[in-house]
Design an enzyme around this catalytic site. Structure first.
Site, PDB file in Angstrom:
ATOM      1  N   ARG A  35       0.822  -1.208   0.000  1.00  0.00           N
ATOM      2  CA  ARG A  35       0.000   0.000   0.000  1.00  0.00           C
ATOM      3  C   ARG A  35       0.852   1.252   0.000  1.00  0.00           C
ATOM      4  O   ARG A  35       0.553   2.215  -0.714  1.00  0.00           O
ATOM      5  CB  ARG A  35      -0.957  -0.022   1.198  1.00  0.00           C
ATOM      6  CG  ARG A  35      -2.112  -0.974   0.951  1.00  0.00           C
ATOM      7  CD  ARG A  35      -3.026  -1.206   2.123  1.00  0.00           C
ATOM      8  NE  ARG A  35      -4.078  -2.129   1.678  1.00  0.00           N
ATOM      9  CZ  ARG A  35      -5.107  -2.537   2.414  1.00  0.00           C
ATOM     10  NH1 ARG A  35      -5.245  -2.101   3.660  1.00  0.00           N
ATOM     11  NH2 ARG A  35      -6.010  -3.360   1.910  1.00  0.00           N
ATOM     12  N   HIS A  76      -5.933  -1.230  -7.069  1.00  0.00           N
ATOM     13  CA  HIS A  76      -5.208  -2.395  -6.534  1.00  0.00           C
ATOM     14  C   HIS A  76      -4.738  -2.172  -5.088  1.00  0.00           C
ATOM     15  O   HIS A  76      -4.656  -1.063  -4.629  1.00  0.00           O
ATOM     16  CB  HIS A  76      -4.072  -2.853  -7.461  1.00  0.00           C
ATOM     17  CG  HIS A  76      -2.974  -1.874  -7.715  1.00  0.00           C
ATOM     18  ND1 HIS A  76      -1.831  -2.224  -8.400  1.00  0.00           N
ATOM     19  CD2 HIS A  76      -2.823  -0.570  -7.399  1.00  0.00           C
ATOM     20  CE1 HIS A  76      -1.034  -1.176  -8.484  1.00  0.00           C
ATOM     21  NE2 HIS A  76      -1.606  -0.173  -7.896  1.00  0.00           N
ATOM     22  N   GLU A  77      -4.489  -3.275  -4.406  1.00  0.00           N
ATOM     23  CA  GLU A  77      -4.099  -3.263  -2.978  1.00  0.00           C
ATOM     24  C   GLU A  77      -5.141  -2.570  -2.110  1.00  0.00           C
ATOM     25  O   GLU A  77      -4.807  -1.862  -1.167  1.00  0.00           O
ATOM     26  CB  GLU A  77      -2.722  -2.598  -2.784  1.00  0.00           C
ATOM     27  CG  GLU A  77      -1.611  -3.065  -3.695  1.00  0.00           C
ATOM     28  CD  GLU A  77      -1.520  -4.569  -3.795  1.00  0.00           C
ATOM     29  OE1 GLU A  77      -1.948  -5.265  -2.879  1.00  0.00           O
ATOM     30  OE2 GLU A  77      -1.048  -5.036  -4.836  1.00  0.00           O
ATOM     31  N   GLY A  78      -6.395  -2.796  -2.424  1.00  0.00           N
ATOM     32  CA  GLY A  78      -7.476  -2.184  -1.637  1.00  0.00           C
ATOM     33  C   GLY A  78      -7.921  -0.897  -2.297  1.00  0.00           C
ATOM     34  O   GLY A  78      -7.166   0.065  -2.361  1.00  0.00           O
TER      35      GLY A  78
END
Lengths: 597, 597
Positions: free
Chosen positions: A296, A439-441
């Site tokens: 993140r 992406h990544e949340g």
């Protein structure tokens, strides 16, 4: 002149004058370093980014990896880029010497990686993923896994992936269904499907290590039954790499990051896919959060890098492209001026500068807390830094993604009709940037994480630490002689943010998660404005304290002051209205039903 | 279910319940029409857009026109689309019967064209350009030009272009250098270069009419020496079409609108390019403004259409894609729900709905003022409507472009990782949308136009008319029983906007154009928020007054109320801070020098 990717002067100022990274060398983990070793590392990364990566960026955007007979073949240039970045030490820069790392601060390696991403984000991504995957094994894997899969990853022979998402589950990891059946030899037979696996196959290295979430037969439903497995593309059997039954089931045609394949993977089609449990059963999500949290921050760095390279491009264009005349001299006999002479073009540039430099400071500061959280020798410093790291991570991830997208759109806009064509580069960076909100949340998930977990963590302790940071930045600003209006704006904003946090936190305590989190998106927005404002205040304070040597430095320092002024005048005042909205209970989208849309 | 492009129910509600277009038929120009003829016209356009245009949208995005041996070949499907749209009457829908038109209100034809654009914007663009170019000849050209070039354009045998921009001049039309030398036969020899000419060459029709800005030898420098010429691709000589020495010098690889070629054109390479003066010499810019103003509204319509088709796609996706569980029931044994059940997804959908439906109402209302300005029989109505048309045009052009881009990004976001791939459509609409902030005057230029000319026009008369409209919308809202809080929010916002306008106008009167226009971008933003809020207030009023027949209509009307509530609660409060910023004198980007960026 080629695109500098970032302003070196700004980066050095941030590292040494604002964050004082050299002070980290007082801790044993960093004791072998000094400013010189930081600079050497950074200089090598800059040079590689500018001379090797950037010149192939457009090429790799235009010629994505090929998918032939079930196998992925990357752009030939990657065969030079990957070993080059391994040689720079990028796979293990922050890791301990015992695993071959350089024990560099994450702050320094983050900034170095920012240059690589700005040069060619897809090329760097293979390294970032490998580093994160190997770090997972380092932290939670057995000695055997460390020897067999971590070591060759750090040294560049294998690459790594994170294999979380499944087609039916998307962001909802509780719904992972990939199946793991224990074998008598201690391994697990793996079967299932994953999607959006970046770097999931390629011909770059001899092996790929997929850090895979799955569910052991009989495990509980939901998030508490998910385990982490190391599932290589080829497994070591009798000292040789043997095919491990992981297949490419499909290729996603991404609109950016086109040098990096995104794949659907199928495990165990022949019933011959083996994986090894990492750590304990059913704790996969908590382990994976190590990689996700690192990732993140790196997404935030990517957002900043992608905005920065476009900002630099727009700045160079605005300095050279002539068109029109200033408002103050409309005589048609006057020569057209460079478009940077138009105030609205400078507005778009200053806005980009404020987003890029504020964003870089935020991600670097977040990395700095990570360094302190892991390596400070004082326990209270570690604990407090960990709290701030956790609090800032969703902001450091999403602010550069969202505002970076705006910044990239402005860079395109400055290029006018040319910006709308693929003959110029800004449109490709705009495409690249859009992934960072997903992406990544997604940004929505970051917002829930910030307000639902991080801002209310420790019963207010995290917000307390955040308050202390802002208050001390204000004190330093006042001491340096910055305008009172600036510090009072921050004090007012801080009260707004705190009041809002406690008000919404109370709703949560009452058990009304829905009402608490209804305006999470607005909360993330206002928190980001304050967090970036804090960076600008700190940079302005450092600017004020620094003595200019020559007009070039003086101009740089004036620019820092003006970027701070811009942010404080145009963005900080938005916090109050956003905070009021968060507290207002406005619930139109809670109430609206699907058939009313 | 295929994408409906727009909500028919919303469009009909807007036309008949909010704007009451049927009332236009009291004027002689529209006297042959009634609601039935409007509906027939609209129904044909809807059907064509859904059944013919939309199914080929992706195809035309993927297979742009080919450039072979100096000639452009369009997608074969265009050979069906173009005659089809001509048959619908789209080239001359609003034009008088004497030139073959249908004398329809622009309000109605605008909404019909919105469907066509939402279906396939590139396909429609050929028609829009042709219609605008022919209208220029109709308004200002000689009888001969009308016969030779206007008539075949309206009837579908020729297409038209607007040829303004030159490579060195960009938006600065004062710097046009295309040269026109008078010949003894009354024609002019044309030589020069144009760029970004949409539809500048193709194999769709036998001829193309380029409405071209140029400069007659000896004309004054600057804007006052620019004339308008009709320069065909093939000129009529002895009744036959003869090559007129206009060449394709290059193809721009646009990132969107890919079904429509954007070209660099070269005139008179062989010294054999003839053009005919339209109207009087040196008045080209004022004539061209007719086409530009029409085109600006159409850009706004395009922004709305491109946002609408993506909104409809996102809505359908959110209704069917299941993932995760509501915040109120996190039990992992519960089934995943359609993502529309997540409040933040509904937030993104309601935001899109508010932008799309508010934007459509604004462009339709602007077109309605155009109808009144041209065809009302009462002189004061014409004058007042013209003032409002002029005032709203830059807002109707830029709001849908800027907020539409945000809306399109949200549609992509709702699709998650799939949205980031070219297997799904939202990314292509996001690319398409970006052009709307650039062509026909960038957003920066619209901002200068709004604040520097339109908002201060008539010594405050334009703002006065705008005030009357808002006040009367508030009165109607109050009479219909809408919340007092809503109308008081509008009254406060109106005071903010007026105060700011007069404050900045005074700076202009003092001769300080630079300070007056410094925050033109913020002014455009706040004006747009109010203008869209007004539309939502008017729609909410009409909703309240309408009696629901069945649950379906009731749900529709509740949705309209909630969209209004959303806009009034989340956007209208931003006006005050933006107005304060405009008046603050904040001048960071005015002061910053190029070397400080």
């Amino acid at each position: 002149m080629t695109n500098p990717l970032f302003s070196d002067r700004d980066v050095d100022f941030l590292l040494y004058d604002v964050l004082d990274v050299s002070a980290l060398t007082k801790y044993p983990y960093f004791a072998d370093h000094d400013r010189q070793t930081f600079e050497l590392f950074l200089q090598n990364a800059r040079k590689f980014a500018r001379e090797k990566l950037y010149p192939t960026y457009k090429l790799m955007d235009e010629q994505p990896p090929k998918f032939i007979d079930g196998k992925v073949f990357v752009h030939p240039k990657m065969k030079e880029h990957y070993p080059g970045m391994v040689e720079l030490g990028m796979t293990s820069a922050t890791r301990p010497a015992e695993v071959g790392g350089q024990q560099l601060p994450l702050t320094v390696s983050t900034v170095a990686s920012a240059y690589l991403m700005a040069g060619n984000l897809s090329a760097y991504a293979y390294v970032g993923l490998t580093s994160g995957a190997a770090h997972l094994i380092e932290a939670f894997g057995s000695d055997e896994l460390r020897r067999e899969y971590m070591a060759p990853s750090y040294d560049g022979r294998f690459t790594g992936t994170m294999a979380l998402t499944e087609p039916q589950a998307g962001s909802s990891l509780a719904d992972v269904t990939t199946r793991a059946t224990k074998n008598s030899d201690g391994s697990y037979s793996i079967s299932g499907s994953k999607i959006f696996i970046s770097g999931g196959d390629h011909d770059l290295t001899e092996n790929i290590v997929h850090m895979t979430l799955g569910r052991i037969d009989g495990a509980p439903a939901g998030i508490k039954g998910v385990s982490l497995f190391c599932v290589p593309k080829k497994r070591l059997e009798n000292g040789a790499l043997t095919d491990n039954d992981v297949h490419v089931a499909g290729v996603i045609h991404k609109i950016g990051w086109r040098g990096l394949p995104s794949l659907a993977l199928s495990y165990g089609d022949r019933g011959d896919c083996k994986g090894w449990l990492v750590g304990e059963p059913n704790k996969g999500i908590s382990y994976m959060f190590q990689m996700m949290n690192e990732a993140r921050i790196m997404v935030g760095v990517n957002g900043v890098a992608t905005a920065s390279v476009a900002y630099q491009e727009a700045l160079a264009y605005a300095l050279t492209r002539t068109q029109g005349r200033p408002l103050s001299s409309k005589s048609s006999s006057a020569q057209p001026v460079p478009i940077i002479e138009h105030a609205d073009v400078r507005r778009m540039l200053l806005r980009q500068k404020a987003i890029v430099e504020g964003g870089l400071a935020l991600v670097a500061r977040t990395a700095h807390y990570s360094d302190l959280a892991e390596h400070a020798t004082e326990e209270p410093v570690r604990a407090r830094s960990k709290m701030l790291l956790d609090l800032l991570t969703p902001v450091a991830k999403s602010f550069p993604a969202e505002r970076g997208f705006e910044s990239n759109a402005l860079a395109l806009q400055i290029h006018g009709g040319y910006g709308y064509s693929s003959e110029y580069l800004p449109e490709s960076w705009l495409r690249d940037q859009k992934l960072n909100s997903i992406h990544e949340g997604t940004t929505g998930i970051q917002a829930l994480d910030l307000l639902g977990r991080k801002a209310v963590a420790g019963g207010g302790a995290a917000m307390g630490a955040f308050r202390e940071e802002i208050v001390s930045a204000c004190e330093a600003a006042a001491a340096a002689g910055l305008p009172d209006l600036w510090t009072s704006a921050f004090q007012a904003a801080l009260i707004d943010v705190e009041t809002t946090t406690f008000y919404l936190g109370a709703k949560g305590l009452e058990g009304d998660a829905e009402r608490m989190l209804l305006h999470a998106a607005d909360y993330l927005e206002l928190f980001g404005i304050l967090a970036i404002g804090w960076q600008h205040l700190a940079m302005a304070t450092a600017s004020r304290k620094k003595t200019a040597q020559g007009e070039d430095t003086a101009a740089f320092l004036r620019g820092k002051m003006l970027a701070a002024e811009y942010w404080i005048s145009t963005e900080i005042p938005r916090i109050s209205a956003l905070a009021a909205l968060c507290r207002s209970g406005e619930d139109s989208y809670l109430r609206i039903r699907p058939n009313e849309l």
